[in-house]
Design a protein around this motif. Structure first.
Motif, PDB file in Angstrom:
ATOM      1  N   ALA A 257       0.787  -1.234   0.000  1.00  0.00           N
ATOM      2  CA  ALA A 257       0.000   0.000   0.000  1.00  0.00           C
ATOM      3  C   ALA A 257       0.818   1.282   0.000  1.00  0.00           C
ATOM      4  O   ALA A 257       0.241   2.372   0.043  1.00  0.00           O
ATOM      5  N   LYS A 258       2.146   1.166  -0.086  1.00  0.00           N
ATOM      6  CA  LYS A 258       2.955   2.385  -0.138  1.00  0.00           C
ATOM      7  C   LYS A 258       4.106   2.286  -1.128  1.00  0.00           C
ATOM      8  O   LYS A 258       4.270   3.165  -1.979  1.00  0.00           O
ATOM      9  N   TYR A 259       4.912   1.231  -1.045  1.00  0.00           N
ATOM     10  CA  TYR A 259       6.118   1.158  -1.870  1.00  0.00           C
ATOM     11  C   TYR A 259       5.805   0.856  -3.341  1.00  0.00           C
ATOM     12  O   TYR A 259       6.236   1.588  -4.241  1.00  0.00           O
ATOM     13  N   VAL A 260       5.058  -0.209  -3.603  1.00  0.00           N
ATOM     14  CA  VAL A 260       4.740  -0.560  -4.994  1.00  0.00           C
ATOM     15  C   VAL A 260       3.851   0.495  -5.658  1.00  0.00           C
ATOM     16  O   VAL A 260       4.072   0.824  -6.836  1.00  0.00           O
ATOM     17  N   PRO A 261       2.847   1.054  -4.966  1.00  0.00           N
ATOM     18  CA  PRO A 261       2.053   2.108  -5.614  1.00  0.00           C
ATOM     19  C   PRO A 261       2.887   3.254  -6.175  1.00  0.00           C
ATOM     20  O   PRO A 261       2.526   3.853  -7.194  1.00  0.00           O
ATOM     21  N   LYS A 262       4.020   3.566  -5.542  1.00  0.00           N
ATOM     22  CA  LYS A 262       4.895   4.610  -6.068  1.00  0.00           C
ATOM     23  C   LYS A 262       5.466   4.231  -7.428  1.00  0.00           C
ATOM     24  O   LYS A 262       5.795   5.102  -8.239  1.00  0.00           O
ATOM     25  N   LYS A 263       5.593   2.919  -7.678  1.00  0.00           N
ATOM     26  CA  LYS A 263       6.190   2.458  -8.928  1.00  0.00           C
ATOM     27  C   LYS A 263       5.187   2.315 -10.053  1.00  0.00           C
ATOM     28  O   LYS A 263       5.555   2.314 -11.230  1.00  0.00           O
ATOM     29  N   ILE A 264       3.908   2.163  -9.721  1.00  0.00           N
ATOM     30  CA  ILE A 264       2.916   1.865 -10.766  1.00  0.00           C
ATOM     31  C   ILE A 264       1.734   2.831 -10.726  1.00  0.00           C
ATOM     32  O   ILE A 264       0.569   2.447 -10.875  1.00  0.00           O
ATOM     33  N   GLY A 265       2.046   4.095 -10.513  1.00  0.00           N
ATOM     34  CA  GLY A 265       1.018   5.109 -10.665  1.00  0.00           C
ATOM     35  C   GLY A 265      -0.058   5.116  -9.599  1.00  0.00           C
ATOM     36  O   GLY A 265      -1.204   5.503  -9.862  1.00  0.00           O
ATOM     37  N   GLY A 266       0.287   4.689  -8.388  1.00  0.00           N
ATOM     38  CA  GLY A 266      -0.658   4.779  -7.290  1.00  0.00           C
ATOM     39  C   GLY A 266      -1.538   3.562  -7.078  1.00  0.00           C
ATOM     40  O   GLY A 266      -2.323   3.524  -6.123  1.00  0.00           O
ATOM     41  N   GLU A 267      -1.429   2.552  -7.939  1.00  0.00           N
ATOM     42  CA  GLU A 267      -2.252   1.352  -7.759  1.00  0.00           C
ATOM     43  C   GLU A 267      -1.826   0.589  -6.508  1.00  0.00           C
ATOM     44  O   GLU A 267      -0.650   0.315  -6.312  1.00  0.00           O
ATOM     45  N   ILE A 268      -2.786   0.251  -5.659  1.00  0.00           N
ATOM     46  CA  ILE A 268      -2.496  -0.522  -4.461  1.00  0.00           C
ATOM     47  C   ILE A 268      -2.191  -1.963  -4.870  1.00  0.00           C
ATOM     48  O   ILE A 268      -2.955  -2.587  -5.612  1.00  0.00           O
ATOM     49  N   ALA A 269      -1.074  -2.491  -4.372  1.00  0.00           N
ATOM     50  CA  ALA A 269      -0.639  -3.834  -4.761  1.00  0.00           C
ATOM     51  C   ALA A 269      -1.272  -4.903  -3.877  1.00  0.00           C
ATOM     52  O   ALA A 269      -0.621  -5.840  -3.411  1.00  0.00           O
ATOM     53  N   CYS A 270      -2.548  -4.732  -3.646  1.00  0.00           N
ATOM     54  CA  CYS A 270      -3.382  -5.746  -3.004  1.00  0.00           C
ATOM     55  C   CYS A 270      -4.692  -5.704  -3.762  1.00  0.00           C
ATOM     56  O   CYS A 270      -5.316  -4.639  -3.866  1.00  0.00           O
ATOM     57  N   VAL A 271      -5.107  -6.844  -4.322  1.00  0.00           N
ATOM     58  CA  VAL A 271      -6.287  -6.847  -5.182  1.00  0.00           C
ATOM     59  C   VAL A 271      -7.521  -7.419  -4.487  1.00  0.00           C
ATOM     60  O   VAL A 271      -8.566  -7.583  -5.107  1.00  0.00           O
ATOM     61  N   GLY A 272      -7.385  -7.743  -3.195  1.00  0.00           N
ATOM     62  CA  GLY A 272      -8.550  -8.165  -2.434  1.00  0.00           C
ATOM     63  C   GLY A 272      -9.028  -9.572  -2.688  1.00  0.00           C
ATOM     64  O   GLY A 272     -10.193  -9.889  -2.463  1.00  0.00           O
ATOM     65  N   CYS A 273      -8.127 -10.470  -3.113  1.00  0.00           N
ATOM     66  CA  CYS A 273      -8.548 -11.849  -3.389  1.00  0.00           C
ATOM     67  C   CYS A 273      -8.866 -12.613  -2.119  1.00  0.00           C
ATOM     68  O   CYS A 273      -9.648 -13.564  -2.135  1.00  0.00           O
ATOM     69  N   GLY A 274      -8.235 -12.224  -0.990  1.00  0.00           N
ATOM     70  CA  GLY A 274      -8.495 -12.870   0.289  1.00  0.00           C
ATOM     71  C   GLY A 274      -7.726 -14.151   0.527  1.00  0.00           C
ATOM     72  O   GLY A 274      -7.918 -14.805   1.563  1.00  0.00           O
ATOM     73  N   ARG A 275      -6.841 -14.540  -0.380  1.00  0.00           N
ATOM     74  CA  ARG A 275      -6.122 -15.802  -0.205  1.00  0.00           C
ATOM     75  C   ARG A 275      -5.249 -15.787   1.047  1.00  0.00           C
ATOM     76  O   ARG A 275      -5.112 -16.804   1.736  1.00  0.00           O
ATOM     77  N   CYS A 276      -4.630 -14.647   1.332  1.00  0.00           N
ATOM     78  CA  CYS A 276      -3.744 -14.573   2.498  1.00  0.00           C
ATOM     79  C   CYS A 276      -4.518 -14.829   3.790  1.00  0.00           C
ATOM     80  O   CYS A 276      -3.992 -15.429   4.732  1.00  0.00           O
ATOM     81  N   ILE A 277      -5.767 -14.400   3.831  1.00  0.00           N
ATOM     82  CA  ILE A 277      -6.586 -14.589   5.027  1.00  0.00           C
ATOM     83  C   ILE A 277      -6.821 -16.073   5.271  1.00  0.00           C
ATOM     84  O   ILE A 277      -6.682 -16.575   6.395  1.00  0.00           O
ATOM     85  N   GLY A 278      -7.164 -16.786   4.218  1.00  0.00           N
ATOM     86  CA  GLY A 278      -7.423 -18.207   4.346  1.00  0.00           C
ATOM     87  C   GLY A 278      -6.176 -19.028   4.623  1.00  0.00           C
ATOM     88  O   GLY A 278      -6.251 -20.098   5.236  1.00  0.00           O
ATOM     89  N   ALA A 279      -5.013 -18.529   4.191  1.00  0.00           N
ATOM     90  CA  ALA A 279      -3.775 -19.294   4.343  1.00  0.00           C
ATOM     91  C   ALA A 279      -3.108 -19.098   5.697  1.00  0.00           C
ATOM     92  O   ALA A 279      -2.241 -19.886   6.080  1.00  0.00           O
ATOM     93  N   CYS A 280      -3.496 -18.069   6.430  1.00  0.00           N
ATOM     94  CA  CYS A 280      -2.803 -17.704   7.670  1.00  0.00           C
ATOM     95  C   CYS A 280      -3.390 -18.447   8.867  1.00  0.00           C
ATOM     96  O   CYS A 280      -4.539 -18.207   9.260  1.00  0.00           O
ATOM     97  N   LEU A 281      -2.611 -19.325   9.488  1.00  0.00           N
ATOM     98  CA  LEU A 281      -3.089 -20.113  10.627  1.00  0.00           C
ATOM     99  C   LEU A 281      -3.380 -19.264  11.867  1.00  0.00           C
ATOM    100  O   LEU A 281      -4.408 -19.455  12.511  1.00  0.00           O
ATOM    101  N   PRO A 282      -2.528 -18.296  12.234  1.00  0.00           N
ATOM    102  CA  PRO A 282      -2.837 -17.480  13.411  1.00  0.00           C
ATOM    103  C   PRO A 282      -3.812 -16.333  13.132  1.00  0.00           C
ATOM    104  O   PRO A 282      -4.103 -15.537  14.026  1.00  0.00           O
ATOM    105  N   ASP A 283      -4.312 -16.241  11.902  1.00  0.00           N
ATOM    106  CA  ASP A 283      -5.331 -15.256  11.539  1.00  0.00           C
ATOM    107  C   ASP A 283      -4.881 -13.816  11.781  1.00  0.00           C
ATOM    108  O   ASP A 283      -5.577 -13.007  12.401  1.00  0.00           O
ATOM    109  N   ILE A 284      -3.712 -13.488  11.259  1.00  0.00           N
ATOM    110  CA  ILE A 284      -3.204 -12.121  11.406  1.00  0.00           C
ATOM    111  C   ILE A 284      -2.888 -11.475  10.067  1.00  0.00           C
ATOM    112  O   ILE A 284      -2.457 -10.318  10.013  1.00  0.00           O
ATOM    113  N   ALA A 285      -3.114 -12.179   8.951  1.00  0.00           N
ATOM    114  CA  ALA A 285      -2.659 -11.696   7.651  1.00  0.00           C
ATOM    115  C   ALA A 285      -3.649 -10.784   6.947  1.00  0.00           C
ATOM    116  O   ALA A 285      -3.322 -10.218   5.904  1.00  0.00           O
ATOM    117  N   ASN A 286      -4.851 -10.642   7.475  1.00  0.00           N
ATOM    118  CA  ASN A 286      -5.894  -9.870   6.807  1.00  0.00           C
ATOM    119  C   ASN A 286      -5.497  -8.398   6.709  1.00  0.00           C
ATOM    120  O   ASN A 286      -5.479  -7.691   7.716  1.00  0.00           O
TER     121      ASN A 286
END
Length: 345
Positions: A301-330
């Protein structure tokens, strides 16, 4: 662009025709989930899936690939492994992720390995039919996509609207010999699907416009949330490895047993993994778990957007949420916690 309308039977014949003359990867049932696999018949294709286990990133940036072979003494040969491939069933948010990587790998010193493979891939995208429980593409502006695909499929009440956006897409869609031109009513039905998805792909709701996130992170670098969340982090890197926008990699030389030749390979890596930042002398400049946890979200949300015209480099797929066992990746949970603490200003 001319949109076509296909009945389910006509669509199946179209996919079977594509399979006859192309290598095709399509979304299929895999155990209790969905994932991409070689598609041998239209009957196995599932366009009603919620989310795939892995993103289609793996077909433009393989988990491991050989970059070159070499001989002791200086001789070397670049390796560009790519074959024509058709991907069927790519959701809009994953198309956006590939679009972002297209920009990143084209910058500075363009990556010929990525770009040649990308040019050989034809993307048949499809609008979401059944949102997953963790998707938050609505908050990220990625529930619907208008570019980056070759064909877009949209399921409407009485069939499928298919529209080609590129020359490759038009060539493929020409195989749908019993398709008809989409009517005004078909296009209106497609607009209804887009409007619905723009609103309803929201298993988690971000409390601000995504464009505000870089500014939010400017104010929260030393916030205790990073240490709080990182306490239970396993440093397993699962959130990195399932993410469609993570593109970090490691490069290693592998010398053959003859000690006269070898190859250089690159493979996926992730900023949550201990050792990711280790350099010469065993110095590791992000050896604290909280720093690695923070870096992942700052990258998106800060470093990559500077490189690609402000686009947030999270597309909201939610995969990280499902993959995280301690439920902290959201990401949404973390950003919302920061917003609750400091507000929007």
């Amino acid at each position: 662009m001319t949109a076509k309308k296909l009945t389910q039977q006509a669509f199946d014949r179209f996919i079977d025709a594509v399979i006859q003359s192309n290598q095709v990867m399509g979304v299929q049932v895999k155990g209790e989930t969905f994932d991409y696999a070689p598609l041998t018949c239209a009957a196995d294709l599932r366009l009603d899936y919620d989310v795939t286990l892995q993103s289609p990133k793996q077909y433009v940036l393989p988990q491991c690939e050989t970059l070159m072979t070499y001989q002791i003494g200086g001789a070397y040969q670049s390796v560009h492994e790519h074959e024509p491939l058709v991907l069927v069933g790519v959701h809009p948010y994953d198309v956006v992720a590939i679009n972002q990587m297209d920009k990143l790998f084209s910058q500075d010193n363009p990556d010929s390995h990525y770009l040649q493979r990308r040019q050989s891939v034809t993307i048949i995208a499809c609008d979401v039919v059944n949102p997953s429980k963790n998707v938050f593409a609505s908050s990220m502006g990625t529930a619907v996509v208008k570019e980056g695909y070759d064909i877009l499929l949209t399921q409407v009440a009485d069939g499928i609207v298919a529209e080609a956006a590129t020359a490759k897409g038009k060539d493929l869609l020409a195989l749908a010999t019993d398709a008809s031109d989409a009517s005004a009513g078909d296009l209106k039905a497609r607009e209804t699907v887009w409007a619905k998805n723009t609103k309803n792909l929201s298993g988690h709701q971000l409390k601000c416009d995504a464009a505000y996130l870089p500014k939010l992170l400017e104010k929260t670098y030393d916030n205790p949330v990073w240490s709080e969340k990182a306490k239970t982090c396993f440093n397993c890197g699962s959130c990195n490895l399932v993410c469609p926008t993570c593109y970090c990699f490691d490069v290693k030389d592998d010398v053959n047993w003859d000690l006269k030749s070898g190859q250089r390979d690159r493979s996926w890596d992730g900023c949550l993994l201990d050792g990711f930042t280790k350099v010469a002398g065993d110095h590791e400049f992000r050896d604290v778990k909280a720093d690695r946890f923070r870096h992942r979200l700052y990258r998106k949300a800060k470093y990559v957007p500077k490189k690609i015209g402000g686009e947030i480099a999270c597309v909201g797929c939610g995969r990280c949420i499902g993959a995280c066992l301690p439920d902290i990746a959201n990401p949404v949970a973390v950003y919302n916690q920061l917003l609750d603490e400091i507000g929007i200003s």
